[in-house]
Design an enzyme around this catalytic site. Sequence first.
Site, mmCIF file in Angstrom:
data_model
loop_
_atom_site.group_PDB
_atom_site.id
_atom_site.type_symbol
_atom_site.label_atom_id
_atom_site.label_comp_id
_atom_site.label_asym_id
_atom_site.label_seq_id
_atom_site.Cartn_x
_atom_site.Cartn_y
_atom_site.Cartn_z
ATOM 1 N N LYS A 1 0.905 -0.960 0.291
ATOM 2 C CA LYS A 1 0.236 -0.434 -0.032
ATOM 3 C C LYS A 1 1.008 1.188 -0.009
ATOM 4 O O LYS A 1 2.100 1.335 0.284
ATOM 5 C CB LYS A 1 -1.149 0.379 1.117
ATOM 6 C CG LYS A 1 -0.577 -0.358 2.705
ATOM 7 C CD LYS A 1 0.155 1.051 3.043
ATOM 8 C CE LYS A 1 0.843 1.208 4.405
ATOM 9 N NZ LYS A 1 1.177 1.722 4.828
ATOM 10 N N GLY B 1 9.828 -1.230 4.659
ATOM 11 C CA GLY B 1 9.602 0.463 3.144
ATOM 12 C C GLY B 1 8.578 1.383 3.490
ATOM 13 O O GLY B 1 8.653 2.325 2.118
ATOM 14 N N ASP C 1 -2.391 -2.009 9.794
ATOM 15 C CA ASP C 1 -1.817 -1.368 8.648
ATOM 16 C C ASP C 1 -3.042 -3.178 7.674
ATOM 17 O O ASP C 1 -3.063 -3.627 6.989
ATOM 18 C CB ASP C 1 -1.028 -1.642 7.814
ATOM 19 C CG ASP C 1 -0.257 0.273 7.914
ATOM 20 O OD1 ASP C 1 -1.509 0.731 7.921
ATOM 21 O OD2 ASP C 1 0.854 -0.083 7.843
#
Length: 311
Positions: A18, A107, A146
């Site tokens: 995402k 990341g 998430d």
Amino acid sequence: MTLASQPPRRVHARAPGKINVFFEVGPVEPDGYHKVASVYQAVSLHEDVWATASDDFTITVTGDVDVDGVPLDDTNLAVRAARLLATEIGWDGGVHLDVHKGVPVAGGMGGGSADAAAALVAVNELLGGGLTAAQLQELGAQLGADVPFALLGGTAVGTGRGDELAPALVRGRLDWVLVPSGEGLSTPEIYGTLDDLRAAADIGPVRRIPSVDPRVLQALRRSDAVALADVVSNDLQVAAVRRRPELGALIDEGVSLGALAGIVSGSGPTVALLCADAAAADGLVAAFADRGRAALAVHGAVAGTRIVSVD
């Protein structure tokens, strides 16, 4: 349930990474967490998880990205997801997971959360758990903010700690170029840096109850990349750039090479550059390649976690 009661088979599930198109962070709460208002968009980088019934909970990890830092024990979020689901449905055995990563590790793109989402879906199918999408979302929220979005996919507004989701209407597609970094950033450390900057009055003010800029949703509804470029925002970016000044320079470089706008994705360090269309994204990737820097063209929004195959 026991291992003997289930036929041997293998289930393959896939979950998307995402981008946080918009991310506003409230002040630190007494429990150390923050309320947020986020607009997530699932993009065309994926995590693949294969689940097989076993006597214990084990994992192997490969990838198109560097996976050296990925844990192979019970601290791995996918293993935690498999254990959580097994406990929920009363499974007495274990599960082996084979994970192939396509999302940069540490990341800021939710790769670990996508692993967990794929593990929940794969193990639920593998063991005949019969849990509904809503039940999987509830389990996912126990693993991280998430994870529910990785299950849902598409584009969504996240509030609370980011796990209270409302799907957003998006027409068409948006094209992005992702520039990963060789070294990850710790999400807790980035939040801590943001809190320190705010406490020192280096940045501010901050709204106690964060909310999404309505112009973001308006641009997304039209898939208007030019309008979206004016309003993309990430409160964590200032902290990520403070720790890695080169990220700010990279965003400026991307815009100078033709991107409409750039942001740090999530807690970083991946930089996401919004492009006018697919051709512009491919051109930007080529421009970075000419400068010796790897970049990836992706698009959104893509579907959430799904079963790919059952063998």
